[in-house]
Design a protein around this motif. Structure first.
Motif, mmCIF file in Angstrom:
data_model
loop_
_atom_site.group_PDB
_atom_site.id
_atom_site.type_symbol
_atom_site.label_atom_id
_atom_site.label_comp_id
_atom_site.label_asym_id
_atom_site.label_seq_id
_atom_site.Cartn_x
_atom_site.Cartn_y
_atom_site.Cartn_z
ATOM 1 N N SER A 89 0.832 -1.206 0.000
ATOM 2 C CA SER A 89 0.000 0.000 0.000
ATOM 3 C C SER A 89 0.868 1.258 0.000
ATOM 4 O O SER A 89 0.421 2.338 -0.364
ATOM 5 N N MET A 90 2.157 1.088 0.407
ATOM 6 C CA MET A 90 3.038 2.264 0.457
ATOM 7 C C MET A 90 3.466 2.746 -0.923
ATOM 8 O O MET A 90 4.003 3.846 -1.050
ATOM 9 N N VAL A 91 3.268 1.931 -1.952
ATOM 10 C CA VAL A 91 3.622 2.447 -3.279
ATOM 11 C C VAL A 91 2.471 3.256 -3.880
ATOM 12 O O VAL A 91 2.629 3.891 -4.906
ATOM 13 N N VAL A 92 1.312 3.203 -3.219
ATOM 14 C CA VAL A 92 0.156 3.938 -3.758
ATOM 15 C C VAL A 92 0.303 5.416 -3.449
ATOM 16 O O VAL A 92 0.568 5.795 -2.305
ATOM 17 N N LYS A 93 0.196 6.258 -4.464
ATOM 18 C CA LYS A 93 0.206 7.703 -4.225
ATOM 19 C C LYS A 93 -0.898 8.351 -5.052
ATOM 20 O O LYS A 93 -1.437 7.737 -5.970
ATOM 21 N N GLN A 94 -1.209 9.555 -4.688
ATOM 22 C CA GLN A 94 -2.264 10.274 -5.398
ATOM 23 C C GLN A 94 -1.892 10.432 -6.860
ATOM 24 O O GLN A 94 -0.759 10.717 -7.199
ATOM 25 N N THR A 95 -2.858 10.219 -7.708
ATOM 26 C CA THR A 95 -2.628 10.483 -9.116
ATOM 27 C C THR A 95 -3.874 11.156 -9.662
ATOM 28 O O THR A 95 -4.973 10.989 -9.119
ATOM 29 N N ASN A 96 -3.683 11.915 -10.729
ATOM 30 C CA ASN A 96 -4.826 12.603 -11.308
ATOM 31 C C ASN A 96 -5.559 11.715 -12.304
ATOM 32 O O ASN A 96 -6.773 11.650 -12.325
ATOM 33 N N THR A 97 -4.773 11.012 -13.103
ATOM 34 C CA THR A 97 -5.390 10.159 -14.122
ATOM 35 C C THR A 97 -5.287 8.700 -13.707
ATOM 36 O O THR A 97 -6.147 8.204 -12.997
ATOM 37 N N SER A 98 -4.197 8.044 -14.124
ATOM 38 C CA SER A 98 -4.028 6.659 -13.669
ATOM 39 C C SER A 98 -2.549 6.309 -13.680
ATOM 40 O O SER A 98 -1.755 6.942 -14.387
#
Ligand SMILES: *[C@@H]1O[C@H](CO)[C@@H](O)[C@H](O)[C@H]1NC(C)=O
Ligand SMILES: *[C@@H]1O[C@H](CO)[C@@H](O)[C@H](O)[C@H]1NC(C)=O
Ligand SMILES: *[C@@H]1O[C@H](CO)[C@@H](O)[C@H](O)[C@H]1NC(C)=O
Ligand SMILES: *[C@@H]1O[C@H](CO)[C@@H](O)[C@H](O)[C@H]1NC(C)=O
Ligand SMILES: *[C@@H]1O[C@H](CO)[C@@H](O)[C@H](O)[C@H]1NC(C)=O
Length: 536
Positions: A89-98
């Motif tokens: 889950s630590m590689v997940v960051k906010q993104t605008n698109t994908s």
């Protein structure tokens, strides 16, 4: 704790603990604790995979030396799952698109897909690992997250997790055999507020073991201490993969339940033991006779002798392995070596049966005027090279192609992934050829007999001929064919067992007992024994 400091803590551990974990595996408890307590939100993919690698490898090593206490397995398994999911889950960051990341380690493969408010896709691509894939409506889930309109899915396929979360933790009744048919996979929605699924999620799981059509498949998920079915169902199944559909996310696997084979028949076991021992005795007797008796020149016993040697060793090794299985099995290397050796010995036995068939055919056809070149080809030394080299090549190629094919539960060839055909394939080819050659021999013999005058083909002679022919069929291995048809039939099983353990007995009968020269020599031998003096 500030994220940066915690990240530093984890990276600090990189220096102090990680090396320790790689070599001793003792630190795994500490490491899991640190990961559990860490408040790090974002970490570089490289760091995440480093930790995953260490944690999963350390657990695997750690497990080898620990006892297989189910409670410990379950608690280790849960902690490991939790730590891995947290790390990913630590590689997940906010993104605008994908955005999409993936990684492949020996122990785990992972895929993470993130979508943000400005995503233009109407469906995310299927997430694929070597042994499994997942279809999930991530776009729909993101739309349901009113505030952020973003979502992420982390999909992992663990290659070694089944050692902890064993298939035996499924269905409390233990009158069935449970087999893990897929890797253990986990799918989570990290950093997603509203994790409600809009559509069932579908997993395609490749079968990592051979599917037994008599078994039943269950798509299961891990609920704290056991595998359960609730909410998951099998959508589609073929012999090589199964599609599961589940109404929630978690840790999943595909488990096959097969009914336990009836308690092994002790009478059958005894019969087997007696037959094999008698067979071994006659192999030895035949070898002794071949060694002691002088044969008239032109008799080529090399194939018979080598059938005896190969099969004597093979049956003996097999018998000893089965008797001492409980001692051998824990020594995996020994088990693998034994199954390789058995493969080689049985195969060379079959190659020698083929050579015997060819020699016999040449003899029956009375091709005595063969050229010296052909004679050279049939020389004992050359035959020995063929007899053993072919089997050796098959074993080497098998090892090369499927290095983990040897060392099954009973120290034989593993039946998974069709590896058993490295044995059955050559055997089928040789049996087919031997049967053709045998039929040719019988036809030749029959026409020769018909041409002889009635005096010679007396009743007794004919009977002996018939017996010799049938016995020869067993010596050439034809009776092994029964093995393909025993399916459930007790009688056939017994016939198969008796005939195949007695190849040595039949060799002894044909070439020693029914051989006049040898009989004469034995008679002399016994006369010498009885009278206590040598007579010339
Ligand atoms: C993690 O936190 C718990 C309680 O919050 C504590 O008992 C445990 O010792 C901590 N583990 C480590 C390795 O710091
Ligand atoms: C999974 O399969 C079911 C049944 O075929 C289907 O209704 C559903 O839409 C599928 N889910 C996804 C995410 O494709
Ligand atoms: C286990 O599986 C068998 C066969 O599928 C079923 O009959 C039995 O009820 C199950 N037992 C439990 C405890 O789930
Ligand atoms: C199931 O396993 C338990 C523990 O291994 C054992 O005590 C029990 O007798 C088994 N039950 C059956 C029906 O074999
Ligand atoms: C999962 O396990 C917990 C604790 O054993 C239990 O309370 C819960 O009902 C289980 N969930 C399902 C769906 O069976």
């Amino acid at each position: 704790m500030a994220p940066v400091a915690a990240s530093f803590l984890i990276l600090g551990l990189n220096i102090t603990l990680l090396e320790d974990c790689k070599t001793t595996g003792k630190c795994v408890e500490n490491l899991l604790g640190l990961i559990e307590n860490s408040t790090v939100q974002v970490l570089a993919l490289n760091d995440v995979t480093t930790f995953l690698d260490v944690v999963l490898n350390a657990t695997e090593k750690f497990l080898d030396s620990s006892s297989a206490d189910p409670k410990k397995l379950v608690s280790d398994g849960n902690r490991l799952l939790k730590a891995s999911e947290k790390l990913v889950s630590m590689v997940v960051k906010q993104t605008n698109t994908s955005e999409y990341v993936s990684f492949t380690l020996d122990t785990v493969e992972g895929q993470v897909f993130m979508v943000g408010p400005k995503v233009t896709l109407d469906k995310i691509p299927r997430l694929d690992t070597t042994d499994s894939s997942v279809d999930i409506d991530l776009i729909g889930i993101a739309k349901n997250n009113n505030e952020t309109r973003s979502a992420a899915v982390a999909f992992m396929s663990y290659n070694t997790m089944e050692n902890l979360l064993k298939p035996d933790f499924f269905n409390a009744s233990n009158d069935t055999i449970k087999t893990m048919m897929s890797t253990v996979i986990s799918a989570t929605l990290p950093k997603t507020t509203n994790t409600k699924l809009t559509k069932p999620v579908n997993f395609t799981l490749r079968h990592i073991r051979e599917f037994d059509p008599s078994g039943s498949l269950f798509c299961v998920y891990w609920n704290i201490s056991e595998w359960i079915v609730d909410g998951c169902s099998v959508l589609k199944t073929t012999s090589s993969y199964t599609v599961c559909s589940c109404d929630h996310l978690s840790t999943f696997a595909l488990i096959m339940q097969t009914s336990r084979p009836p308690e092994s028949d002790s009478l059958m076991d005894l019969l087997n033991l007696v037959c094999v021992i008698v067979g071994l005795a006659f192999f030895s007797l035949a070898l002794l006779t071949f060694a002691l008796c002088q044969w008239s020149p032109g008799v080529n016993n090399v194939a018979r002798i080598n059938i005896c040697i190969s099969l004597l060793l093979a049956h003996l090794l097999f018998l000893l392995t089965q008797r001492f299985l409980s001692l051998i099995r824990p020594l995996q290397v020994l088990c693998v070596v034994i199954s390789g050796l058995l493969h080689f010995l049985f195969l060379s036995g079959f190659v020698w049966m083929f050579i015997e068939a060819v020699l016999l055919f040449i003899c029956v056809k009375n091709l005595s005027q063969i050229s010296s070149k052909k004679r050279e080809v049939l020389s004992s030394g050359f035959l020995c090279v063929i007899g053993y080299l072919v089997a050796l090549v098959v074993v080497c190629v098998s090892v090369g192609l499927v290095p983990k094919g040897y060392g099954s539960e009973d120290c034989w060839i593993k039946k998974e992934k069709g590896f058993i055909w490295s044995f059955l394939g050559p055997v089928c080819v040789i049996l087919a050829l031997n049967i053709i050659i045998f039929i040719r021999i019988v036809i030749t013999l029959y026409s020769t007999l018909k041409n002889l005058n009635a005096e010679v083909s007396q009743m007794k002679q004919t009977k002996i001929m018939a017996f010799k022919t049938l016995a020869q069929c067993v010596v050439l291995g034809c009776s092994w064919i029964l093995g393909f048809f025993t399916n459930g039939s007790k009688v056939l099983e017994i016939v198969f067992l008796i005939l195949n353990s007695q190849q040595g007995t039949f060799i002894f009968l044909i070439y020693c007992v029914l051989n006049n020269e040898v009989r004469q020599q034995y008679r002399n031998f016994f006369r010498c024994l009885c009278c206590g003096r040598k007579k010339h």
